[in-house]
Design an enzyme around this catalytic site. Structure first.
Site, short mmCIF file in Angstrom:
data_model
loop_
_atom_site.label_atom_id
_atom_site.label_comp_id
_atom_site.label_asym_id
_atom_site.label_seq_id
_atom_site.Cartn_x
_atom_site.Cartn_y
_atom_site.Cartn_z
N TRP A 47 -10.64 0.24 -18.14
CA TRP A 47 -9.94 -0.92 -17.59
C TRP A 47 -10.73 -2.17 -17.98
O TRP A 47 -11.96 -2.21 -17.81
CB TRP A 47 -9.85 -0.77 -16.08
CG TRP A 47 -9.09 -1.84 -15.37
CD1 TRP A 47 -7.97 -2.51 -15.82
CD2 TRP A 47 -9.39 -2.38 -14.08
NE1 TRP A 47 -7.55 -3.41 -14.88
CE2 TRP A 47 -8.41 -3.36 -13.80
CE3 TRP A 47 -10.38 -2.13 -13.13
CZ2 TRP A 47 -8.40 -4.08 -12.61
CZ3 TRP A 47 -10.36 -2.85 -11.95
CH2 TRP A 47 -9.38 -3.81 -11.70
N ASP A 93 -13.04 6.47 -10.58
CA ASP A 93 -12.00 5.49 -10.29
C ASP A 93 -10.66 6.22 -10.43
O ASP A 93 -10.32 6.69 -11.51
CB ASP A 93 -12.10 4.32 -11.29
CG ASP A 93 -11.04 3.26 -11.01
OD1 ASP A 93 -10.33 3.37 -10.00
OD2 ASP A 93 -10.92 2.32 -11.83
N LYS A 128 -0.95 1.07 -6.93
CA LYS A 128 0.01 1.62 -7.87
C LYS A 128 0.85 2.75 -7.25
O LYS A 128 2.06 2.74 -7.29
CB LYS A 128 -0.70 2.14 -9.13
CG LYS A 128 -1.32 1.02 -9.96
CD LYS A 128 -2.80 1.02 -9.81
CE LYS A 128 -3.55 -0.19 -10.27
NZ LYS A 128 -2.98 -1.23 -11.01
#
Ligand SMILES: Cc1ncc(COP(=O)(O)O)c(C=O)c1O
Length: 297
Positions: free
Chosen positions: A24, A105, A141
């Site tokens: 990311w 993550d 999300k």
């Protein structure tokens, strides 16, 4: 908290986290802003357009003992490439031997396979082997709660006593950050996850979304193949989740942007979620035109 309390960092005065070179975009900034130096490990092979397990695992083996390494649990942003179950097992064994700490993550559980538990198998495996780990996950999300800032932080503690100490530190840190954080988002999550029917419905919706992503990947790949676009496009359906590294050069991305108004990152990362029945053919035709125009005959 890691920076101030992780023993090896305190001992060597060198708080450093190892991230996949493709991760990311915000990961390096996040750690830098916490005073932790980001360093990078090879992750993606631009040749095979897949996870480069050999390079990644060799790099992890050669890190100093007790290093901190960030791993995404599944549906990796930006490559769409994750370790296979066997590769997770091998990674766990390397972490165990080297005493590394895994910073997991989990931004997209369920987005790769459609099943939340399957997508968290890697994390579970590490936890079962008692590898020191920090687990962070956003509900932004998977619950579509983007601006509520709701997620989880879990730390695997070696004993209840250590767990209690960690909790005390976390509370102090949270208190220093804000007095009364918003709880609207977490109340939504709690309502869903404490009700069997709602939880089942949520899991089905996540699966439906993952299926949607899969069908858009198939449509894009088929579109490119039908147009006889030079190259091999199988990786689009081999990768999973919301993002795909389609394997376009910066020159091709620039052409797509300027000539066709198809927007993607310079890295060639496409947001599969941005494709739909109205724009997928146009996107395939645009990519095909750009690849044909830039591929030597
Ligand atoms: C891999 C990864 N981790 C973390 C995040 C942060 O998510 P949030 O803004 O919901 O906390 C993102 C967001 O794009 C992400 O892709």
């Amino acid at each position: 908290m890691l920076k101030n309390h992780y023993g090896p960092w305190k001992a060597n005065g060198n708080p450093e986290i190892f991230l996949p070179s493709e991760s990311w975009l915000n990961h390096p900034f996040l750690f830098e802003s916490a005073g932790i130096k980001p360093s990078f490990l090879p992750y993606f092979s631009s040749k095979t357009k897949a996870f480069d397990f050999v390079s990644f695992s060799e790099a992890i083996k050669s890190l100093p003992a007790q290093s901190v390494v960030l791993l995404q649990s599944g549906a990796q942003n930006p490559t769409g490439c994750d370790p296979s179950p066997d590769q997770w097992r091998e990674l766990a064994s390397i972490f165990s031997q080297r005493g590394h700490l895994a910073f997991f993550d989990a931004a997209y559980p369920g987005f790769a396979s459609g099943d939340i538990d399957t997508d968290l198998e890697g994390v579970r495996l590490f936890a079962e082997q008692e590898i020191p780990l920090v687990f962070v996950s956003t509900y932004g999300k998977s619950f579509g709660l983007y601006s509520e800032r709701v997620g989880i932080l879990s730390i695997l503690a070696p004993s209840e006593e250590v767990g209690k100490r960690i909790e005390r530190h976390m509370k102090l840190l949270a208190r220093a950050e804000s007095g009364a954080p918003p709880d609207f988002g977490s109340m939504i999550i709690e309502s869903v996850l404490s009700d069997d029917t709602l939880e089942r419905q949520w899991r089905q919706e996540v699966r439906h979304m993952a299926d949607q992503l899969k069908s858009r990947r198939i449509a894009l790949r088929e579109g490119l193949e039908k147009l006889q676009t030079p190259g091999d496009w199988r990786h689009i359906t081999d990768q999973s989740g919301m993002f795909s590294y389609v394997g376009l050069s910066v020159e091709q991305v620039t052409l797509l942007r300027n000539k066709h108004h198809v927007y993607l990152q310079d890295s060639g990362r496409i947001s599969i979620a941005g494709l739909n029945k109205f724009n997928i053919d146009y996107t395939a035709r645009s990519i095909s035109a750009v690849v044909k125009a830039t591929t030597p005959q």
